[in-house]
Design a protein around this motif. Sequence first.
Motif, short mmCIF file in Angstrom:
data_model
loop_
_atom_site.label_atom_id
_atom_site.label_comp_id
_atom_site.label_asym_id
_atom_site.label_seq_id
_atom_site.Cartn_x
_atom_site.Cartn_y
_atom_site.Cartn_z
N LYS A 1 3.55 5.89 -5.72
CA LYS A 1 3.37 5.95 -7.18
C LYS A 1 2.21 6.88 -7.55
O LYS A 1 2.32 7.68 -8.49
CB LYS A 1 3.11 4.54 -7.72
N VAL A 2 1.11 6.77 -6.81
CA VAL A 2 -0.04 7.63 -7.08
C VAL A 2 0.32 9.08 -6.79
O VAL A 2 -0.07 10.00 -7.50
CB VAL A 2 -1.26 7.18 -6.24
N TRP A 3 1.09 9.27 -5.73
CA TRP A 3 1.52 10.61 -5.34
C TRP A 3 2.36 11.27 -6.43
O TRP A 3 2.29 12.47 -6.66
CB TRP A 3 2.31 10.51 -4.04
N GLN A 4 3.18 10.48 -7.13
CA GLN A 4 4.01 11.03 -8.20
C GLN A 4 3.16 11.59 -9.34
O GLN A 4 3.58 12.48 -10.06
CB GLN A 4 4.96 9.97 -8.75
N ILE B 1 0.84 -1.21 0.00
CA ILE B 1 0.00 0.00 0.00
C ILE B 1 0.88 1.25 0.00
O ILE B 1 0.61 2.22 -0.73
CB ILE B 1 -0.95 0.00 1.22
N ILE B 2 1.94 1.24 0.80
CA ILE B 2 2.85 2.39 0.84
C ILE B 2 3.52 2.58 -0.52
O ILE B 2 3.62 3.71 -1.02
CB ILE B 2 3.91 2.19 1.94
N ASP B 3 3.96 1.49 -1.13
CA ASP B 3 4.58 1.57 -2.46
C ASP B 3 3.62 2.21 -3.46
O ASP B 3 4.01 3.09 -4.25
CB ASP B 3 4.95 0.17 -2.97
N SER C 1 9.90 13.12 -5.43
CA SER C 1 8.62 13.76 -5.75
C SER C 1 7.86 14.13 -4.48
O SER C 1 7.27 15.20 -4.38
CB SER C 1 7.75 12.81 -6.60
N PHE C 2 7.89 13.24 -3.53
CA PHE C 2 7.20 13.45 -2.25
C PHE C 2 7.77 14.67 -1.53
O PHE C 2 7.04 15.53 -1.05
CB PHE C 2 7.38 12.20 -1.40
N SER D 1 -6.10 1.71 -7.25
CA SER D 1 -4.87 1.24 -7.90
C SER D 1 -4.48 -0.15 -7.40
O SER D 1 -3.81 -0.90 -8.10
CB SER D 1 -3.73 2.22 -7.63
N LEU D 2 -4.89 -0.46 -6.18
CA LEU D 2 -4.55 -1.75 -5.58
C LEU D 2 -5.62 -2.81 -5.81
O LEU D 2 -5.42 -3.98 -5.48
CB LEU D 2 -4.34 -1.57 -4.07
#
Length: 394
Positions: A19-22, A13-15, A106-107, A37-38
């Motif tokens: 990715k979604v955050w990017q 979930i963290i991974d 990115s974060f 996404s999951l």
Amino acid sequence: MKSVKHLNRKEEIIDTAFKVWQLNCFTSTSLNDIAESLGMTKQAIYRYFKGKSGLISEMSSRITDHYRSNFRDFRRIAETESRDQIVREFIRNQIEFFRNHSEYLSFLISKIRLADEGRRNFIEVIAEQTGYLQKELDVKPSAVNYILNLIVFYIFIDSLKSTEELTGRIYTLVTEGFGTELLAKPSDPERLLRENRIPENDMTEENKVLQSISEVVMEEGPHNASLDKIAKRAGMTKSSLYFYFNNKEEMITETINRQTEAFTEYYFEKISAYEEVGDQLFAHFVLTASMTIERPKTVSMIHWFIRRGIGDSFRKPTEFEKYRVFFENAANYRYLNTHGITADQLLLLVNFCVTFEVNNQTNRDLEKESKYGLVHDLYDLFVHGLKALQENKK
């Protein structure tokens, strides 16, 4: 005790969140987006995290842990190195770390406000790293931050270069700077600093509306920035907003257009008052810092849209080309050594370094006057490299 399956799912979930955050602004990224996404439900995420804030906390903890481990590895190598080798090794170390973890970059660049504990822990690691380098290199903290900003910038514009090539280029910029012997010192830095600050209270009714839009959009995200919230922030009715805009899309676009145009006009009015390139360049640093200090949410919103390439509906101010031409002429007449990058990239580099260092000090709650004081250091670093701050300390 949590099962291995539970822990693995949590890491997944963290991974995915990274990715979604990017791809999105985190404030406009919901748990639903991550769950989708999951291939799971939003409710299922609550089995692993206490909502979005809990997820952010875990994400920031991961970055902090990895960055701390990376710093320890660097220190072990640096202990036996000379000053110059420490600079070179630090540059290489950071390039490799952020290339291997682009999602972290990115974060961090997006200036998300980390959960309190995560924010404290990450700042502690950065402070430890800065303190170590400050002592070993005999420089101010602003010099360490400048090196980091150069690294981040070049990772983006020279992503295809090898780590060794990139390390060599950044090392040259860090140690030598961009200025040449033809670039005269600013005639009176303190006067230039006073003359080029954006007035604190220079806010017409329209500017207050534009500022309110910028604040709400960056706090809530473009999708969640409702007209009701903006009207409340601006101290006006929702219907009054339609005096300025037809709809929300136009409102966001015009906010960026009008504020960019207003700053550009103000910028060139100031710059054109000086004849010497050194004075003009120093004024550019002051004006860029001032915009970031006095209009932080506006700057953040513009950068957010630029990073995502959402620019087709934005107008380029008629004077905008002069930004690039100024740096191009400075290079052509050998006031600046571009070290192989274009005038556009040189302009972006200056703005990037100034904006992020001011933001960095804002996060540390530095007083406004101290933020303006950074302009001297940033200008000297850009023009002369590390030797400038070492000489200034003597």
